[in-house]
Write a protein that holds these residues in place. Structure first.
Motif, PDB file in Angstrom:
ATOM      1  N   GLY A  65       4.482  -3.675  -1.344  1.00 51.04           N
ATOM      2  CA  GLY A  65       5.160  -2.379  -1.443  1.00 51.04           C
ATOM      3  C   GLY A  65       4.919  -1.527  -0.216  1.00 51.04           C
ATOM      4  N   ALA A  66       3.689  -1.546   0.291  1.00 53.80           N
ATOM      5  CA  ALA A  66       3.363  -0.768   1.497  1.00 53.80           C
ATOM      6  C   ALA A  66       4.131  -1.301   2.704  1.00 53.80           C
ATOM      7  CB  ALA A  66       1.858  -0.822   1.753  1.00 53.80           C
ATOM      8  N   ALA A  67       4.218  -2.619   2.837  1.00 61.04           N
ATOM      9  CA  ALA A  67       4.951  -3.216   3.963  1.00 61.04           C
ATOM     10  C   ALA A  67       6.433  -2.864   3.894  1.00 61.04           C
ATOM     11  CB  ALA A  67       4.762  -4.725   3.968  1.00 61.04           C
ATOM     12  N   SER A  68       7.003  -2.964   2.711  1.00 61.56           N
ATOM     13  CA  SER A  68       8.410  -2.614   2.539  1.00 61.56           C
ATOM     14  C   SER A  68       8.641  -1.132   2.828  1.00 61.56           C
ATOM     15  CB  SER A  68       8.841  -2.955   1.113  1.00 61.56           C
ATOM     16  OG  SER A  68      10.165  -2.573   0.881  1.00 61.56           O
ATOM     17  N   GLY A  69       7.728  -0.308   2.327  1.00 62.24           N
ATOM     18  CA  GLY A  69       7.830   1.131   2.566  1.00 62.24           C
ATOM     19  C   GLY A  69       7.661   1.489   4.029  1.00 62.24           C
ATOM     20  N   ALA A  70       6.830   0.737   4.739  1.00 59.05           N
ATOM     21  CA  ALA A  70       6.631   0.995   6.173  1.00 59.05           C
ATOM     22  C   ALA A  70       7.928   0.796   6.943  1.00 59.05           C
ATOM     23  CB  ALA A  70       5.533   0.082   6.723  1.00 59.05           C
ATOM     24  N   LEU A 102       3.032   4.992   1.738  1.00 61.19           N
ATOM     25  CA  LEU A 102       2.575   5.613   0.489  1.00 61.19           C
ATOM     26  C   LEU A 102       3.634   5.466  -0.606  1.00 61.19           C
ATOM     27  CD1 LEU A 102       0.433   7.313  -0.978  1.00 61.19           C
ATOM     28  CD2 LEU A 102       1.651   9.341  -0.168  1.00 61.19           C
ATOM     29  N   PHE A 103       4.865   5.841  -0.279  1.00 63.02           N
ATOM     30  CA  PHE A 103       5.950   5.763  -1.256  1.00 63.02           C
ATOM     31  C   PHE A 103       6.161   4.328  -1.724  1.00 63.02           C
ATOM     32  CE2 PHE A 103      10.462   5.079  -2.195  1.00 63.02           C
ATOM     33  CZ  PHE A 103      10.645   5.987  -3.215  1.00 63.02           C
ATOM     34  N   GLY A 104       6.209   3.360  -0.797  1.00 58.83           N
ATOM     35  CA  GLY A 104       6.437   1.958  -1.144  1.00 58.83           C
ATOM     36  C   GLY A 104       5.341   1.397  -2.026  1.00 58.83           C
ATOM     37  N   ALA A 105       4.089   1.696  -1.713  1.00 61.90           N
ATOM     38  CA  ALA A 105       2.966   1.190  -2.499  1.00 61.90           C
ATOM     39  C   ALA A 105       2.988   1.752  -3.916  1.00 61.90           C
ATOM     40  CB  ALA A 105       1.651   1.519  -1.807  1.00 61.90           C
TER      41      ALA A 105
END
Length: 158
Positions: A65-70, A102-105
């Protein structure tokens, strides 16, 4: 567009276990001058195959999720950075990335927790044909069968 994937009165020239064999048959027909614009290769006996790629854990979900959000944050940061004044461009991009992480995670964690452990694995799916049928127009069937009789790779039994 659908017309290109259909024949008026299709007849089977042969059924093959492997796509490469069906392709070889059509290539042979083409080499022999057969009007291959009147041929279809149709995958039949379809089945859905799901390959399990790994176990889902909370840390893995958070990381994905963090990688996607990044990536999303980078895109937003770059777009907003265009309008930034002076040296604020890099700060805008960095802020976008951090907020995206933050949002993705958080969003991935919410989705994972909503499943309540009913699907604790990741996978990919694909629809796979069991056989490949070569079809042609009814008026070309005899000519196609005569040509394919010379081909070393024979169709599978029906």
């Amino acid at each position: 567009m659908a017309e290109i994937f259909s024949l008026k009165f299709p007849q089977s020239l042969g059924v093959y276990d492997h796509y490469a064999d069906a392709q070889k048959a059509v290539d042979f027909l083409s080499d022999e001058g057969f009007p291959v614009q009147n041929v279809l290769i149709v995958g039949t006996d379809l089945k859905q195959v799901e390959r399990v790629t790994g176990r889902l854990t909370t840390p893995r979900v958070l990381a994905a999720g963090a990688a996607s959000g990044a990536w999303l944050g980078l895109l937003v940061g770059l777009l907003l950075g265009i309008f930034a004044k002076g040296g604020a461009y890099f700060a805008t991009v960095l802020t976008g990335i951090l907020l995206g992480v933050l949002f993705g995670a958080v969003w991935a964690l919410i989705g994972y927790l909503a499943t309540r452990g009913q699907r604790d694995f990741s996978s990919i799916t694909k629809v796979v044909p069991g056989r490949y049928e070569v079809l042609t127009e009814h008026n070309l069937l005899a000519q196609g069968q005569e040509l394919l009789a010379k081909l070393p790779v024979k169709p599978a039994d029906l």
